[in-house]
Design a protein around this motif. Structure first.
Motif, PDB file in Angstrom:
ATOM      1  N   VAL A 159       1.784  -2.839  -0.532  1.00  9.43           N
ATOM      2  CA  VAL A 159       1.619  -1.864   0.538  1.00  9.43           C
ATOM      3  C   VAL A 159       2.518  -0.659   0.298  1.00  9.43           C
ATOM      4  O   VAL A 159       3.527  -0.742  -0.410  1.00  9.43           O
ATOM      5  CB  VAL A 159       1.919  -2.482   1.913  1.00  9.43           C
ATOM      6  CG1 VAL A 159       1.026  -3.696   2.170  1.00  9.43           C
ATOM      7  CG2 VAL A 159       3.384  -2.869   2.038  1.00  9.43           C
ATOM      8  N   TRP A 160       2.166   0.473   0.925  1.00  5.71           N
ATOM      9  CA  TRP A 160       2.994   1.659   0.741  1.00  5.71           C
ATOM     10  C   TRP A 160       3.798   2.041   1.985  1.00  5.71           C
ATOM     11  O   TRP A 160       4.629   2.931   1.929  1.00  5.71           O
ATOM     12  CB  TRP A 160       2.152   2.849   0.281  1.00  5.71           C
ATOM     13  CG  TRP A 160       1.276   3.494   1.307  1.00  5.71           C
ATOM     14  CD1 TRP A 160       1.662   4.342   2.301  1.00  5.71           C
ATOM     15  CD2 TRP A 160      -0.137   3.374   1.418  1.00  5.71           C
ATOM     16  NE1 TRP A 160       0.581   4.749   3.028  1.00  5.71           N
ATOM     17  CE2 TRP A 160      -0.542   4.192   2.503  1.00  5.71           C
ATOM     18  CE3 TRP A 160      -1.117   2.683   0.694  1.00  5.71           C
ATOM     19  CZ2 TRP A 160      -1.874   4.304   2.890  1.00  5.71           C
ATOM     20  CZ3 TRP A 160      -2.427   2.811   1.084  1.00  5.71           C
ATOM     21  CH2 TRP A 160      -2.800   3.599   2.154  1.00  5.71           C
ATOM     22  N   GLU A 161       3.585   1.343   3.111  1.00  3.44           N
ATOM     23  CA  GLU A 161       4.342   1.725   4.302  1.00  3.44           C
ATOM     24  C   GLU A 161       4.931   0.532   5.047  1.00  3.44           C
ATOM     25  O   GLU A 161       6.139   0.418   5.201  1.00  3.44           O
ATOM     26  CB  GLU A 161       3.472   2.555   5.253  1.00  3.44           C
ATOM     27  CG  GLU A 161       4.226   3.080   6.457  1.00  3.44           C
ATOM     28  CD  GLU A 161       3.411   4.045   7.285  1.00  3.44           C
ATOM     29  OE1 GLU A 161       3.069   3.692   8.427  1.00  3.44           O
ATOM     30  OE2 GLU A 161       3.116   5.160   6.795  1.00  3.44           O
ATOM     31  N   THR A 162       4.072  -0.382   5.547  1.00  5.56           N
ATOM     32  CA  THR A 162       4.540  -1.463   6.411  1.00  5.56           C
ATOM     33  C   THR A 162       4.055  -2.803   5.893  1.00  5.56           C
ATOM     34  O   THR A 162       2.880  -2.946   5.551  1.00  5.56           O
ATOM     35  CB  THR A 162       4.021  -1.263   7.856  1.00  5.56           C
ATOM     36  OG1 THR A 162       4.364   0.046   8.305  1.00  5.56           O
ATOM     37  CG2 THR A 162       4.618  -2.297   8.794  1.00  5.56           C
ATOM     38  N   ASP A 163       4.963  -3.790   5.844  1.00  9.84           N
ATOM     39  CA  ASP A 163       4.536  -5.114   5.390  1.00  9.84           C
ATOM     40  C   ASP A 163       3.750  -5.829   6.487  1.00  9.84           C
ATOM     41  O   ASP A 163       2.573  -6.129   6.325  1.00  9.84           O
ATOM     42  CB  ASP A 163       5.716  -5.936   4.890  1.00  9.84           C
ATOM     43  CG  ASP A 163       6.893  -5.943   5.860  1.00  9.84           C
ATOM     44  OD1 ASP A 163       6.746  -5.435   6.992  1.00  9.84           O
ATOM     45  OD2 ASP A 163       7.950  -6.460   5.473  1.00  9.84           O
ATOM     46  N   THR A 164       4.389  -6.122   7.617  1.00  8.23           N
ATOM     47  CA  THR A 164       3.678  -6.725   8.750  1.00  8.23           C
ATOM     48  C   THR A 164       4.113  -6.051  10.042  1.00  8.23           C
ATOM     49  O   THR A 164       5.248  -5.586  10.170  1.00  8.23           O
ATOM     50  CB  THR A 164       3.953  -8.233   8.870  1.00  8.23           C
ATOM     51  OG1 THR A 164       5.349  -8.436   9.103  1.00  8.23           O
ATOM     52  CG2 THR A 164       3.516  -8.966   7.613  1.00  8.23           C
ATOM     53  N   LYS A 165       3.210  -5.997  10.979  1.00  4.48           N
ATOM     54  CA  LYS A 165       3.509  -5.496  12.320  1.00  4.48           C
ATOM     55  C   LYS A 165       2.781  -6.402  13.297  1.00  4.48           C
ATOM     56  O   LYS A 165       1.631  -6.169  13.661  1.00  4.48           O
ATOM     57  CB  LYS A 165       3.058  -4.041  12.466  1.00  4.48           C
ATOM     58  CG  LYS A 165       3.525  -3.390  13.764  1.00  4.48           C
ATOM     59  CD  LYS A 165       3.139  -1.909  13.796  1.00  4.48           C
ATOM     60  CE  LYS A 165       3.653  -1.259  15.074  1.00  4.48           C
ATOM     61  NZ  LYS A 165       3.267   0.188  15.130  1.00  4.48           N
ATOM     62  N   ILE A 166       3.445  -7.480  13.696  1.00  4.03           N
ATOM     63  CA  ILE A 166       2.846  -8.525  14.527  1.00  4.03           C
ATOM     64  C   ILE A 166       3.606  -8.578  15.843  1.00  4.03           C
ATOM     65  O   ILE A 166       4.817  -8.793  15.858  1.00  4.03           O
ATOM     66  CB  ILE A 166       2.890  -9.884  13.803  1.00  4.03           C
ATOM     67  CG1 ILE A 166       2.130  -9.787  12.467  1.00  4.03           C
ATOM     68  CG2 ILE A 166       2.301 -10.979  14.676  1.00  4.03           C
ATOM     69  CD1 ILE A 166       2.262 -11.005  11.585  1.00  4.03           C
ATOM     70  N   ASP A 167       2.918  -8.354  16.955  1.00  4.03           N
ATOM     71  CA  ASP A 167       3.580  -8.243  18.248  1.00  4.03           C
ATOM     72  C   ASP A 167       4.412  -9.474  18.581  1.00  4.03           C
ATOM     73  O   ASP A 167       5.535  -9.367  19.076  1.00  4.03           O
ATOM     74  CB  ASP A 167       2.543  -8.008  19.353  1.00  4.03           C
ATOM     75  CG  ASP A 167       2.011  -6.577  19.350  1.00  4.03           C
ATOM     76  OD1 ASP A 167       2.477  -5.771  18.521  1.00  4.03           O
ATOM     77  OD2 ASP A 167       1.126  -6.270  20.186  1.00  4.03           O
TER      78      ASP A 167
END
Length: 443
Positions: A420-428
């Motif tokens: 990825v180039w920005e964010t690995d994970t974004k999990i609430d």
């Protein structure tokens, strides 16, 4: 229970889904040629009546093959009947007329090719079905070049006051079918639609440039789409590729999709009516390639009828906005049971490789954002989903999940790699998705 039987029990759900075998279509050995019924393949003569007469002749024989040889056949809507195969030979193009009045019937608009409450219906061959969609679709100024924008303006049309949107309304030489641009936009039709049919097959053909969705089976049983190419401009508004709506026993195999909205999408209806129609069930999606699309494989946004026993395997997503997309909202949601996704290859994904969203807002062109309904009815319930052996190179975000544990839970992603180039994970909420042997590298 001995150990072998115990392990077999664990494997049974996956094996059952992987072995989805729709009943094959049965087409009698009768053949007619569309030219024998007065068809003229010059791209100018209207052949609607020729198709009607040829289909009627086959129907009187109990069905058979309607052969469309090489040539350009302009036509209005085509309605298929029981036991009929529409066969397009290589070099044959069935081009749907831009005259919108041809599709009006009892206040609604007919699809280009349709079959309703039929059995044993087939489209086959190496030809092209073209919906002439540019005469129907709105166009966002932000999605076209200056040259393309001038081309649209040269057709006539209507532009919004802020100059952000062009409607295919008041076109030069074309009659409107509604009182205003927005009302006409809502009348856009699908290109190929099967409704309440049994035993459906579409093989080999190219389906392109639809006014709206391209290939749509709704409440059908025993459906096979194999070796089909579905395509339209990347910026075609609502240009979904294959939308499977509350069908049972469906195989989509070796298809190529390159469209302006979702690629291969499962829909299950919204609200109470969807419960009567039931779930999408016993679905196999394998060995397909999706180029541009908002999502490679998609569930939603409406699936109140549910999603059950779906296997997605050995598919490639190259250049899609998102890879595996699960989207819904209150009043649109339903249950998921036994969703198994494995051996997926992705590259150059514009946003998320995997995304779960539970406040999806349906935004028709020219309308303000519709906020998710403030209700507790028909909540999304994304659960019992296993995603494994996924490789993704070059995505903005690896995995994103937005919502609550009530709506996203019991999801597993394992044996996966994301670059990825920005964010690995974004999990609430971390407990939404179990990550097992998941590697994410940021550049």
């Amino acid at each position: 229970m001995n150990r072998f039987l115990f392990l077999l029990t664990l494997l049974l759900p996956m094996v059952a889904v992987a072995q989805v075998t729709p009943a094959p279509v049965q087409i009698p050995d009768n053949t007619v040629n569309i030219k024998d019924f007065g068809a003229v393949a010059d791209g100018s003569a209207l052949n609607t009546r020729a198709f009607e007469k040829a289909i009627s002749a086959l129907d009187k024989k109990g069905g058979g093959h309607l052969v469309v040889p090489e040539g350009l056949y302009l036509t209005g809507p085509i309605s298929l009947k029981d036991c009929i195969d529409l066969h397009l030979e290589r070099g044959a193009v069935v081009l749907f007329s831009p005259d919108k009045t041809l599709y009006l019937k009892d206040g609604s608009v007919k699809p280009g090719i349709s079959a309703s409450k039929r059995h044993d219906v087939s489209i086959s061959g190496e030809g092209i079905i073209d919906g002439n969609g540019s005469f129907w679709r709105p166009v966002k100024r932000s999605k076209v070049s200056d040259v393309e924008w001038k081309d649209y303006l040269s057709k006539g049309g209507e532009v919004t006051e802020d100059g952000s949107l062009w409607y295919a309304y008041n076109l030069v030489g074309q009659e409107n079918i509604a009182a205003d641009a927005r009302s006409q936009e809502r009348l856009r039709t699908h290109l190929v639609r099967f409704t309440d049919c049994r035993r459906v097959s579409v093989t080999g053909v190219t389906i392109q440039n639809s006014p709206k969705f391209h290939l749509v089976p709704s409440r059908c049983e025993d459906v096979v789409f194999e070796g089909v190419t579905v395509r339209c401009p990347w910026n075609a508004q609502n240009g979904d590729g294959i939308d499977i709506m509350q069908c049972r026993r469906v195989v989509v195999r070796h298809c190529t999709v390159d469209v302006g909205d979702d690629g291969i999408c499962m829909k299950g209806g919204a609200g109470a009516k969807a419960l009567k129609d039931g779930p999408c069930k016993d679905i196999l999606i394998e060995y397909n390639t999706v180029f541009h699309a908002h999502g490679g494989f998609v569930i939603g946004s409406e699936f109140s009828g549910g999603m059950e026993d779906i296997t997605v395997r050995h598919n490639t997503f190259s250049g899609t906005d998102t890879g595996l997309r699960f989207k819904s909202a209150p009043e649109r949601g339903g249950h998921c049971r036994n969703i198994r996704i494995h051996d997926i290859v992705m590259n150059d994904i514009r946003e998320e490789a995997i995304i779960f969203e539970t406040s999806y807002a349906d935004r028709p062109a020219g309308y303000e954002d519709n906020q998710a309904a403030q209700t507790r009815s028909f909540m999304p319930d994304f659960q019992d989903i296993v995603i494994e052996r996924v490789s993704c190179w070059n995505a903005k975000t690896g995995i994103r999940a937005s919502g609550t544990l009530e709506m996203i839970h019991d999801i597993t992603v394992k044996d996966a790699f994301f670059y990825v180039w920005e964010t690995d994970t974004k999990i609430d909420v971390p407990q939404m998705i179990a990550l097992e042997n998941v590697r994410i590298t940021k550049r």
